[in-house]
Design a protein around this motif. Structure first.
Motif, short mmCIF file in Angstrom:
data_model
loop_
_atom_site.label_atom_id
_atom_site.label_comp_id
_atom_site.label_asym_id
_atom_site.label_seq_id
_atom_site.Cartn_x
_atom_site.Cartn_y
_atom_site.Cartn_z
N HIS A 1 -7.75 -4.14 -10.55
CA HIS A 1 -8.78 -3.71 -9.78
C HIS A 1 -8.73 -2.44 -9.09
O HIS A 1 -9.56 -1.95 -8.79
CB HIS A 1 -8.75 -4.74 -8.39
CG HIS A 1 -8.86 -6.17 -8.83
ND1 HIS A 1 -10.22 -6.53 -9.39
CD2 HIS A 1 -8.37 -7.28 -9.01
CE1 HIS A 1 -10.38 -7.99 -9.48
NE2 HIS A 1 -9.17 -8.39 -9.37
N TYR A 2 -7.49 -1.72 -9.29
CA TYR A 2 -7.18 -0.52 -8.59
C TYR A 2 -6.67 0.52 -9.50
O TYR A 2 -6.40 1.46 -9.07
CB TYR A 2 -6.50 -0.62 -7.23
CG TYR A 2 -7.01 -1.66 -6.36
CD1 TYR A 2 -8.07 -1.22 -5.68
CD2 TYR A 2 -6.66 -3.06 -6.39
CE1 TYR A 2 -8.72 -2.05 -4.76
CE2 TYR A 2 -7.17 -3.99 -5.29
CZ TYR A 2 -8.12 -3.49 -4.49
OH TYR A 2 -8.83 -4.28 -3.69
N TYR A 3 -6.45 0.38 -10.58
CA TYR A 3 -5.65 1.35 -11.43
C TYR A 3 -6.61 1.67 -12.70
O TYR A 3 -7.06 0.88 -13.35
CB TYR A 3 -4.14 1.00 -11.97
CG TYR A 3 -3.15 1.17 -10.79
CD1 TYR A 3 -2.32 2.10 -10.81
CD2 TYR A 3 -3.44 0.42 -9.68
CE1 TYR A 3 -1.30 2.25 -9.81
CE2 TYR A 3 -2.41 0.24 -8.75
CZ TYR A 3 -1.36 1.52 -8.85
OH TYR A 3 -0.43 1.52 -7.78
N MET B 1 0.84 -1.21 0.05
CA MET B 1 -0.05 -0.06 -0.08
C MET B 1 0.78 1.35 -0.04
O MET B 1 0.24 2.51 -0.35
CB MET B 1 -1.06 -0.11 1.16
CG MET B 1 -1.97 -1.04 1.28
SD MET B 1 -3.07 -0.68 -0.34
CE MET B 1 -3.96 0.62 -0.09
N GLU C 1 -5.18 -5.34 5.43
CA GLU C 1 -5.43 -4.82 4.21
C GLU C 1 -4.89 -3.31 4.16
O GLU C 1 -4.55 -3.02 3.05
CB GLU C 1 -6.95 -4.66 4.22
CG GLU C 1 -7.40 -5.92 3.80
CD GLU C 1 -9.01 -6.17 3.36
OE1 GLU C 1 -9.43 -4.89 2.75
OE2 GLU C 1 -9.75 -7.13 3.15
N GLU D 1 1.44 1.86 -3.62
CA GLU D 1 0.34 2.26 -4.32
C GLU D 1 0.09 3.81 -3.81
O GLU D 1 -0.20 4.63 -4.77
CB GLU D 1 -0.84 1.56 -3.97
CG GLU D 1 -2.15 1.83 -4.91
CD GLU D 1 -3.30 1.01 -4.43
OE1 GLU D 1 -4.32 1.52 -4.56
OE2 GLU D 1 -2.94 -0.34 -4.08
N LEU E 1 -3.01 -5.74 -9.48
CA LEU E 1 -3.11 -4.48 -8.78
C LEU E 1 -3.82 -3.62 -9.87
O LEU E 1 -4.80 -2.66 -9.50
CB LEU E 1 -2.04 -3.83 -8.41
CG LEU E 1 -2.10 -2.81 -7.50
CD1 LEU E 1 -2.86 -2.99 -6.13
CD2 LEU E 1 -0.71 -1.95 -7.22
N ARG F 1 -2.92 -4.95 -0.39
CA ARG F 1 -4.11 -5.70 -1.08
C ARG F 1 -4.29 -7.31 -0.88
O ARG F 1 -3.42 -7.72 -1.18
CB ARG F 1 -4.10 -5.12 -2.71
CG ARG F 1 -4.23 -3.63 -3.00
CD ARG F 1 -5.39 -3.06 -2.43
NE ARG F 1 -5.34 -1.55 -2.97
CZ ARG F 1 -6.56 -0.86 -2.67
NH1 ARG F 1 -7.45 -1.16 -2.02
NH2 ARG F 1 -6.39 0.47 -3.19
N LYS G 1 0.10 6.77 -6.82
CA LYS G 1 -1.05 7.66 -7.18
C LYS G 1 -1.00 9.26 -6.62
O LYS G 1 -1.37 9.90 -7.59
CB LYS G 1 -2.25 6.95 -6.32
CG LYS G 1 -2.91 5.47 -7.12
CD LYS G 1 -3.86 4.96 -6.47
CE LYS G 1 -4.29 3.50 -7.19
NZ LYS G 1 -5.50 3.02 -6.66
#
Length: 379
Positions: free
Chosen positions: A240-242, A195, A359, A198, A237, A363, A202
């Motif tokens: 689901h998340y980018y 995380m 979490e 990430e 990753l 992830r 971001k």
């Protein structure tokens, strides 16, 4: 605007098909030299322009200038010596030779210069230490007595199990242009994402058009994640998340030197050649042990106002129980008692013992990818 290649022009040193066919047919007539895996990868990176403006291995003027000034002899910023070492040359200056790896002729080299060098000077100036426990220093101490400088032409590439994920600078530049990205931030990694990664990626993406995740594949230390684990973790990753239109993933083969601040500059130059306009400089970037200060690499970028790529200094992320999310020291007002540091070492220990990380550290999809491998770590 996608960045200009370092030195102004993207280098391409690949033998034309007919030339390659002729050289391979005449290979027994050439003097030869064996190279290790790291030098074979360097040859590919020279040939495809990842090391632009280099057209081959450094000659003595450039080598000494890199050691002393962190620049090539023409004043172009360059911090890591890209050199070919031999113990006893069986060829002369002016010869064309073939470079082999594991019986495969990788490249033809035009020998411009054969010269000696001081290994302790090399170690001290590049790694800031002569301690043989430093992996980069140990590598230098194990090198041959002579260095060979000259331009190369690539004949063959090493087998690439990850060809699907491999993009060269000429390809990434087209990709960025097709996507309409004018500003691109690159992130180098040799770990599976947690995380903290990430958050940093971001945070950087907030200020640019596109994010270029560029994992380093190749030789790794014992306990590091295997290449295929890193790729699969990033795949899930991204899924689901980018945002699909704002991030892309491509790998690069490269042998880490663990040269800390100097190598951080080198990594930025490599990503500039891929077309990135910005580069995320991490905490203890390219460091090992406690040879470098945690943010020492950040300071070195001040010495290169002409680098041509903008460093992005984003502080290490941690989880704050009071904030209830990922933050860093610049934006979190709370005391250390509320902070949970996300350590790659700690995560590896948890995973090795069969413990699922919380979490806020990793992830769950990434954890499941790691767990799906019988042995996700280099032995």
């Amino acid at each position: 605007m996608v960045s200009k290649p370092h030195g102004g022009k993207l280098v391409r040193r690949i033998a034309a098909p007919k030339t390659r066919e002729r050289i391979i047919g005449e290979q027994r007539e050439y003097p030869k030299a064996e190279v290790d895996h790291g030098r074979a990868i360097d040859l590919e990176n020279i040939a495809h322009g990842i090391y632009s403006p280099l057209k081959g291995f450094l000659t003595s003027d450039d080598f000494q200038s890199v050691l002393d000034h962190m620049r090539l002899s023409d004043d172009t910023p360059w911090t890591i010596p890209i050199v070919l070492d031999v113990e006893k040359p069986e060829f002369e200056e002016g010869d064309a030779i073939l470079l082999y790896y594991d019986d495969l002729p990788i490249a033809r080299m035009h020998v411009e210069e054969i010269y000696t060098y001081d290994k302790k000077e090399f170690a001290q100036k590049v790694f800031k230490t002569t301690d043989p426990n430093h992996p980069g220093v140990a590598k230098v101490y194990g090198m041959g007595k002579y260095l060979v400088g000259g331009e190369i032409e690539l004949l063959n590439e090493l087998p690439n199990p990850f060809a699907k994920y491999t993009l060269r600078p000429v390809e990434t530049r087209v990709l960025f242009k097709e996507r309409g990205w004018k500003t691109i931030v690159a992130f180098q990694t040799r770990n599976v994402p947690h995380m903290g990664h990430e958050y940093v990626q971001k945070a950087a993406l907030t200020f640019v058009d596109g994010l270029f995740i560029n994992p380093v594949l190749g030789k790794k230390k014992r306990g590091d994640y295997r290449d295929e684990v890193i790729i699969k973790a990033y795949e899930v990753l991204f899924k689901h998340y980018y945002p699909r239109d704002a991030a892309t993933l491509a790998t690069v083969r490269y042998e880490m030197r663990y040269a800390g601040p100097r190598e951080a500059i080198h990594h930025a130059i490599m990503r500039k050649n891929f077309g990135a306009t910005h580069f995320i400089v991490g905490r203890d970037h390219a460091g090992v042990g406690d040879y470098y200060g945690p943010y020492e690499a950040w300071d070195l970028f001040d010495e290169f106002p002409d680098l041509g790529i903008t460093p992005m200094f984003i502080r290490e992320a941690f989880y704050c129980k009071r904030c209830g999310g990922m933050v860093n020291a610049k934006i979190c007002p709370h005391s250390e008692e509320f902070h949970v540091r996300i350590s790659g070492t700690k995560l590896r220990k948890m995973i090795m013992s069969g413990e699922k990380p919380p979490e806020y550290m990793m992830r769950p999809e990434v954890y499941e990818v790691i767990r799906s491998f019988e042995n996700p770590f280099v032995e």
